[in-house]
Design an enzyme around this catalytic site. Structure first.
Site, mmCIF file in Angstrom:
data_model
loop_
_atom_site.group_PDB
_atom_site.id
_atom_site.type_symbol
_atom_site.label_atom_id
_atom_site.label_comp_id
_atom_site.label_asym_id
_atom_site.label_seq_id
_atom_site.Cartn_x
_atom_site.Cartn_y
_atom_site.Cartn_z
ATOM 1 N N GLY A 3 33.913 39.608 -28.334
ATOM 2 C CA GLY A 3 34.594 38.719 -27.875
ATOM 3 C C GLY A 3 34.087 37.972 -27.856
ATOM 4 N N SER A 4 32.609 37.843 -26.971
ATOM 5 C CA SER A 4 31.825 37.232 -26.815
ATOM 6 C C SER A 4 30.960 37.459 -27.762
ATOM 7 C CB SER A 4 30.790 36.839 -25.156
ATOM 8 O OG SER A 4 32.074 37.074 -24.474
ATOM 9 N N SER A 45 28.190 36.457 -22.104
ATOM 10 C CA SER A 45 29.313 37.125 -22.262
ATOM 11 C C SER A 45 30.532 35.797 -21.075
ATOM 12 C CB SER A 45 28.315 37.956 -21.413
ATOM 13 O OG SER A 45 29.331 38.822 -20.724
ATOM 14 N N ARG A 97 38.149 36.981 -25.521
ATOM 15 C CA ARG A 97 38.090 36.874 -27.552
ATOM 16 C C ARG A 97 39.067 35.275 -27.045
ATOM 17 N NH1 ARG A 97 41.005 41.001 -25.536
ATOM 18 N NH2 ARG A 97 43.375 41.005 -26.134
ATOM 19 N N GLU A 181 41.987 44.295 -31.516
ATOM 20 C CA GLU A 181 42.683 43.982 -30.234
ATOM 21 C C GLU A 181 44.258 43.303 -29.671
ATOM 22 O OE1 GLU A 181 39.224 42.501 -27.558
ATOM 23 O OE2 GLU A 181 37.999 42.616 -29.243
ATOM 24 N N HIS A 197 28.895 46.896 -54.239
ATOM 25 C CA HIS A 197 27.748 48.075 -54.915
ATOM 26 C C HIS A 197 28.129 49.301 -53.723
ATOM 27 C CE1 HIS A 197 25.181 44.905 -56.380
ATOM 28 N NE2 HIS A 197 26.271 44.440 -54.928
ATOM 29 N N LYS A 289 34.783 50.543 -19.251
ATOM 30 C CA LYS A 289 34.223 49.975 -19.178
ATOM 31 C C LYS A 289 33.495 50.655 -17.273
ATOM 32 C CE LYS A 289 33.633 45.866 -21.828
ATOM 33 N NZ LYS A 289 33.878 43.864 -21.444
#
Ligand code: PA5
Length: 301
Positions: A3-4, A45, A97, A181, A197, A289
């Site tokens: 989201g950043s 961030s 976000r 999300e 393509h 995280k």
């Protein structure tokens, strides 16, 4: 990341035809080899805690590349203070976000100093979104609410978001990640003309009865795409459940770009509500995280 970073992609698209210096977005934890002290790193961030962004900050410091940090706080603070890195503070308290407006406008403020970029005035975009909000809000019934109508069409389907390079490319990515999300469902995305393509082959080859193609368009889409779209749509249409085309609305590029982003954000939330899902938590992201941080601590010990 996530989201950043999307603000970087949106800016790259917005300034494609005007900015006279190269702009690139990296999602690695180090900077490209070609960068040096004559370049500028803008670190985005929202939390100020993201490992990849911290890696880029450390790399920039090691290679003496000037940096600016756009953040709401976080653990980079000590390093940033120590090295006197300029910080553009954004309002804390949102999911990253949901802070797109904060991050993107801060970034555009910085980028408008670049040669060719010009001053990017947000007033028309803000006015456009305020007008659109009138029809997207929950109080407006589905019969008069385009965001609810589209969410109903996409419910229990797999949306494929098609953007166009360089107009709506990042917008398609934003729709995809917001649906991932907020709605917590799989969404795919592809970019014209590249998809003509490759992806067109698998989409035309077999039936995809649960796929809905959403084509995100802009009045300034390249002429090649405008010629190609009808043919490409005819080739892919028989294989999928439905095709929706959305044209960006607004008096300037920024307003048009954000008008599509805004609709996608609402659609992703209504999709979550239809499924009885809370759009806010992203448990898997935070879980990963946490595990990464614990593993790193273990390594240090
Ligand atoms: O939307 C989210 O929560 C994520 O995509 C985050 O933006 C991503 O994990 C990066 O975190 P941050 O934006 O705090 O740097």
């Amino acid at each position: 990341m996530g989201g950043s970073a999307i603000s970087g992609d949106l800016a790259r698209n917005l300034l494609f035809g005007s900015c006279e210096v190269p702009l690139s977005v990296t999602r690695h934890n180090a900077l490209p080899a070609y960068m040096g002290p004559e370049d500028l790193v803008i670190l985005l961030s929202y939390s100020g805690n993201t490992a990849e962004t911290l890696g880029c900050l450390k790399d920039a410091l090691a290679r003496q590349i000037p940096c600016v940090l756009v953040t709401s706080g976080g653990q980079f603070r000590a390093l940033v203070d120590e090295h006197q890195i300029p910080v553009v503070p954004v309002e804390p308290g949102w999911m990253p976000r949901a802070a797109l407006g904060e991050l993107y406008f801060a970034l555009l403020g910085l980028l408008s100093q670049l040669p060719g970029a010009g001053w990017i005035a947000p007033a028309a975009a803000v006015k456009q979104l305020l007008a659109e909000r009138e029809t997207y809000v929950p109080q407006v019934p589905q019969s008069e609410n385009p965001a609810k109508q589209l969410a109903a069409k996409l419910f229990k389907k797999t949306p494929i978001l098609f953007g166009v390079h360089p107009t709506t490319e990042a917008v398609a990515m934003r729709w995809k990640t917001q649906i991932n999300e907020n709605s917590k469902v799989t969404a795919l995305h592809g970019i014209f003309p590249e998809l003509t393509h490759n992806e067109i082959v698998n989409l035309a080859h077999a039936k995809h009865p649960h796929h809905v193609m959403v084509i995100l368009r802009d009045p300034e889409d390249p002429a090649l795409f405008q010629r190609q779209l009808g043919f490409a749509r005819d080739i892919m249409r028989p294989s999928v459940d439905d095709v929706v085309e959305l044209m960006a609305q607004g008096p300037d590029r920024l307003a048009r770009q954000l008008s599509l982003v805004y609709l996608g954000d609402y659609v992703s939330v209504y999709l979550a509500l239809l499924a009885g899902v809370d759009p806010t938590p992203v448990t898997a992201i935070f879980g990963l995280k946490d595990r990464m941080a614990a593993a790193e601590l273990q390594e240090v010990r």
